[in-house]
Scaffold this motif. Structure first.
Motif, PDB file in Angstrom:
ATOM      1  N   UNK A  85       3.051   7.758  16.771  1.00  0.00           N
ATOM      2  CA  UNK A  85       2.997   6.499  16.028  1.00  0.00           C
ATOM      3  C   UNK A  85       1.736   6.488  15.181  1.00  0.00           C
ATOM      4  N   UNK A  86       1.819   5.840  14.055  1.00  0.00           N
ATOM      5  CA  UNK A  86       0.633   5.667  13.217  1.00  0.00           C
ATOM      6  C   UNK A  86       0.331   4.181  13.121  1.00  0.00           C
ATOM      7  N   UNK A 142       5.877   7.377  13.140  1.00  0.00           N
ATOM      8  CA  UNK A 142       5.323   8.290  12.146  1.00  0.00           C
ATOM      9  C   UNK A 142       6.275   8.489  10.971  1.00  0.00           C
ATOM     10  N   UNK A 143       7.556   8.532  11.241  1.00  0.00           N
ATOM     11  CA  UNK A 143       8.562   8.732  10.191  1.00  0.00           C
ATOM     12  C   UNK A 143       8.534   7.589   9.179  1.00  0.00           C
ATOM     13  N   UNK A 144       8.352   6.356   9.641  1.00  0.00           N
ATOM     14  CA  UNK A 144       8.289   5.211   8.741  1.00  0.00           C
ATOM     15  C   UNK A 144       6.973   5.202   7.961  1.00  0.00           C
ATOM     16  N   UNK A 149       4.168   6.178   2.706  1.00  0.00           N
ATOM     17  CA  UNK A 149       3.257   7.018   1.925  1.00  0.00           C
ATOM     18  C   UNK A 149       3.969   7.647   0.735  1.00  0.00           C
ATOM     19  N   UNK A 150       5.167   8.190   0.959  1.00  0.00           N
ATOM     20  CA  UNK A 150       5.927   8.830  -0.124  1.00  0.00           C
ATOM     21  C   UNK A 150       6.356   7.818  -1.183  1.00  0.00           C
TER      22      UNK A 150
END
Length: 167
Positions: free
Chosen positions: A1-2, A21-23, A28-29
């Motif tokens: 998790x971030x 982390x995927x979200x 970011x992208x």
């Protein structure tokens, strides 16, 4: 998790939140690919292409250093000043030419030994671009420090792009 901290420019409220982390990577992208930014280009060439011209420099810094420092001053794009074309490229509204920013500062006043030149000294010729202070400290970025008798004068056209343009 971030961990993200969501801040509002309307106040000092911040709200930390944990996300997978995927979200976080998706956010970011999206910021890199979809959010336009404006900056002064550090290149020296024709002003019509979004570059910076050092017109006067009696400081201890060379022109290349001043151009690179100018490119680091954060500029803000006014809402509605740009749009995304069908080709996916950001363009200025109404086909206006890119705004220019001017800086002309000298340390020639009597009794002054040095002057800190900040981003607030940079003046945009159109309302499409603004130079705002840091939202947390309220201070503008220090560009250079001039001592008595020194002067710098620069002009730069603002270029617009997305984060991937400089990646």
């Amino acid at each position: 998790a971030c961990r993200f901290e969501i801040r509002s420019n309307r106040g000092t409220d911040s709200e930390p939140c944990d996300i997978a982390l995927v979200y976080g990577n998706a956010i970011r992208r999206t910021l890199l690919e979809e959010v336009p930014y404006v900056a002064l280009s550090p290149d020296k060439a024709d002003l019509g292409r979004g570059v910076t011209d050092v017109r006067a420099n009696t400081s201890i810094f060379n022109d290349e250093f001043l151009r690179m420092r100018l490119a680091l001053i954060p500029l803000s794009l006014a809402p509605g000043a740009a749009y995304r074309s069908a080709e996916g490229v950001f363009r200025w509204v109404d086909g206006i030419r890119p705004p220019a920013c001017n800086l002309d500062v000298s340390a020639n006043k009597r009794g002054i030994t040095s002057v800190k030149v900040t981003g607030s000294a940079l003046k945009a010729d159109k309302d499409a671009v603004t130079i705002r202070p840091d939202p947390v400290t309220g201070d503008h970025v220090v560009f250079v420090k001039l001592t008595s008798g020194q002067r710098i004068a620069c002009k730069g056209a603002v270029s617009m792009g997305v984060g991937l343009d400089d990646a």
